[in-house]
Write a protein that holds these residues in place. Structure first.
Motif: not given
Ligand SMILES: Nc1ncnc2c1ncn2[C@@H]1O[C@H](COP(=O)(O)OP(=O)(O)O)[C@@H](O)[C@H]1O
Ligand SMILES: [Mg+2]
Lengths: 221, 224, 259
Positions: B100-117
């Motif tokens: 459950s903590y990892g899920a938030e890490i996954v989510r945060g890292s995905i959201l941090a990938v620039p939109r342009g990608q």
């Protein structure tokens, strides 16, 4: 098996009493953690290696080992050095010490966030080190990290059930006793879970409110 | 009290406990990786029947503590006729908790990938799955490793809790030896040292993975 | 009679909240045309390209590519909102080069260029690599095949991005101010590549640029965008020597002053 609402209802007052102890431990533990964390942070910044190295190693060791074992250590070892504490006091010291390693990291991040120019200005004004810390650096370093400290407060709150291992009468221990008396674990344990869930969600909302108020982001632990 | 001496006879049972601890850690880490990816991606889904259960899972496991969850699964689930055994309960609960903590890490890292990608991937006509799998996740993964290391350390620390549901892990063995020898200081110092060593192994291992994975494409100091 | 346009836009509008960014735009673009889009910053040029690339959904209006509607599809005689499969099929005809390159940082230059041909067009790795090497050679980067984006200069990155878009062989290619994120000394190399593409391919090019000299040189048609509308639509010689709309004159004068 169905939930016995009567059993749940009659368990609630006792559990709330346990919850009070839990909150007491958390508040006292957090006070200790806030204080000790600052001591570690300042020690780690000391130019004297015989202070900074052990402080850094100590913080790292505390963060890397289980709270439960630390609790046992204090509970069983301190008395043989003549230090006799109640289980409750032992618990407060244990969680306070454990979380001081985390608050120390938070303080460090806050202090590193203070611009260099502030230190230079303090030197230019010929302030003493203590004055520099108290009136220039800490007032700027602490507010941005308040939400991060709040997150560790929540984490500590959720960790206090560990103290049931040394029979501190916090909410988990209360539930265990209730369960063994009535042979029904379903209601007390579920209630404990719900109490933690509810309070954590409220506290997390408070932290987010503080983040907005202070205009900072914090990674949750 | 005289100086602390370490008795060699303590070692064999401790190493037995150490094996159990490592087993639980490895199993739970496996569960955690799967749960973190499922939970993190699920919470990002546009479909509410995927997002809602993922959010529920994450909030419930992050909002209660590992020990409460362990007790609940160990003592309460049998009331519903579900008996999964202490070892399975330990691995499952600790894994889901870390997940459950990892899920938030996954989510945060995905959201941090620039939109342009993502936009570049759309312009190249990659499918939504290809965009996630080939473009977003590989970049997010690099950002996940440092926080995931911390979550794994927390998981290792949490494995000690299984001693409270009758599993003979390192902490449990330590307690038994303490009770029979009364050498509290020696036993617990040894225990702390062993956990510290395991933590250092995890950190070293994760740092090596990070180096191998991102050294070629990430400039020193991360991407700008 | 003219052949049918490759891009046909009718009544296109796009709003962000209360701000209308594109207003009731009608535009036909002929196959093989080199259309330069000029206009003040904030006038909606990027939004126009993004709508064509399906990165933004228009609020109203239609876009047809080779006679096929982009956002609508026919089912049982009725027009219904496009499903992903339809969108992908029509989108395959369009490619885009971005202002900020948007190269994939975890892939080498060559893999940036081969990734989509392999996984979208279904080329074999060998075929894709062969085409990728050719394209990278064409943009002057044959010695950078195995470099990662962070090891390249801005101009080199943008040339990789151009090769990447070309590898998908779109019919219509969109270029959004592809030199404006570059240091001045690197602009020339990218413009050179664009000139070469304009010379050597049949591809329809829509080039948003703030370099008027370049627009004049590369385009056979120029439109002036202003507050979401096309104010002027003319051949380059006309628009640059004798602009008819007062806003165009104003804009060109301002650009000249700063240039
Ligand atoms: N995602 C968005 N949300 C809100 N406003 C936007 C967004 N994208 C663009 N805009 C606004 O739309 C207008 C046109 O922007 P853009 O198409 O980028 O203009 P140009 O490329 O001509 O400079 C600007 O005023 C811009 O602020
Ligand atoms: Mg623009």
């Amino acid at each position: 098996m169905r939930i016995d609402w009567g059993a749940a209802w009659s368990a609630l007052p006792v559990l709330l009493q346990g919850l009070l102890v839990t909150l007491q431990v958390t508040l006292l533990g957090m006070s200790l953690a806030l204080l000790l964390g600052l001591v570690w942070t300042l020690s780690r910044r000391s130019p004297r290696r015989w202070i900074s190295y052990p402080a850094a190693g100590f913080v790292e060791a505390i963060r890397s080992t289980p709270l439960l074992v630390q609790v046992y250590f204090l509970f069983y070892v301190l008395p043989s050095y003549g230090i006799r504490l109640s289980p409750l006091a032992t618990g407060v010291v244990a969680v306070g010490l454990h979380y001081s390693a985390y608050t120390s990291e938070v303080y460090r991040a806050g202090i590193e966030g203070v611009p260099r120019g502030q230190w230079e200005a303090a030197i230019a004004l010929n302030l003493r080190p203590l004055q520099t810390w108290m009136s220039i650096i800490l007032p700027q370093a602490i507010p941005p990290v308040i939400p991060a400290l709040g997150n560790y407060f929540i984490a500590m709150f959720k960790d206090t059930p560990i103290l049931s291992a040394i029979a501190v009468l916090e909410v988990m221990q209360t539930a265990k006793i209730l369960g063994s008396e009535t042979f029904r674990y379903l209601e007390p344990f579920t209630l404990v879970g719900l109490l933690f869930l509810g309070l954590s969600l409220v506290a997390a909302a408070l932290v987010r409110w503080a983040e907005r108020k202070l205009g900072v982001r914090s990674a949750s632990p | 009290m005289s100086g602390v001496t370490i008795d060699l006879e303590l070692l064999p049972p401790l190493f037995k406990g150490l094996t159990v601890t490592i087993q639980i850690f490895s199993g739970a880490a496996g569960v955690a990786v799967v749960a973190a990816l499922g939970g993190g991606l699920g919470r990002l889904s546009g479909r509410c029947w995927i997002r809602a259960p993922a959010t529920c899972y994450i909030e419930v496991f992050r909002g209660t503590s590992a020990l409460v969850q362990l007790y609940w699964v160990f003592y309460v689930l049998p009331f519903f006729g579900i008996e999964i055994g202490a070892m399975a309960a330990g691995i499952l609960v600790l894994g889901l908790n870390a997940g459950s903590y990892g899920a938030e890490i996954v989510r945060g890292s995905i959201l941090a990938v620039p939109r342009g990608q993502i936009e570049a991937a759309i312009a190249l006509n990659l499918t939504p799955f290809q965009r996630m799998w080939r473009i977003v996740l590989p970049q997010a993964a690099a950002a996940m490793i440092p926080p995931a290391t911390n979550t794994l350390i927390e998981l290792l620390k949490n494995t000690s809790l299984v001693s409270l549901i009758t599993i003979a892990d390192l902490t449990f063995q330590g307690q038994i030896i303490r009770a029979s020898t009364l050498k509290s200081a020696e036993v617990f110092l040894l225990l702390l040292a062993l956990y510290l060593a395991l933590s250092m192994v995890i950190r070293t291992f994760m740092r090596r993975i990070e180096k191998r994975y991102s050294l070629s494409w990430r400039p020193v100091g991360g991407l700008t | 009679m003219n052949p049918p346009p490759i891009v046909r836009i009718r009544g296109l509008s796009k709003r962000y909240g209360d701000v209308s960014v594109i207003e009731d735009l009608d535009l036909d673009i002929a196959a093989g045309e080199h259309l330069a889009v000029i206009g003040p910053s904030g006038s909606g040029k990027t939004t126009f390209l993004r709508v064509l690339m399906t990165l933004e959904r228009p609020d109203s209006g239609t876009i047809e590519i080779e006679g096929e509607d982009l956002w609508l599809m026919k089912r049982n005689g009725a027009l219904i909102p496009a499903n992903p499969a339809h969108l992908r099929r029509v989108r395959a005809k369009v490619g885009m080069v971005f202002q900020h390159f948007n190269l994939f940082p975890h892939m080498t230059a060559l893999r940036n260029v081969t990734e989509a041909p392999i996984h979208v067009l279904g080329l074999s790795r060998a075929q894709a690599a062969q085409r990728g090497v050719e394209l990278l050679a064409k943009v002057g980067l044959e010695d950078k095949l195995d470099s990662y984006p962070h090891q390249l200069s801005g101009g080199q990155k943008q040339r990789v991005a151009i090769a990447r878009a070309l590898a998908m062989q779109p019919k219509v290619m969109l270029f959004d101010e592809v030199t404006s994120a570059l240091d001045p000394e690197l602009v020339g190399e990218v413009l050179g590549v664009l000139r070469q593409i304009a010379r050597e391919t049949e591809m329809t090019m829509i080039v948003v640029t703030h370099l008027m000299e370049f627009a004049r040189e590369i385009a056979n048609r120029v439109i002036f965008f202003d507050r979401g509308r096309v104010r002027e639509d003319a051949p380059p010689d006309e628009i640059f020597t004798n602009p008819s709309h007062p806003r165009t004159r104003e804009f060109l004068r301002a650009v000249q002053l700063t240039a």
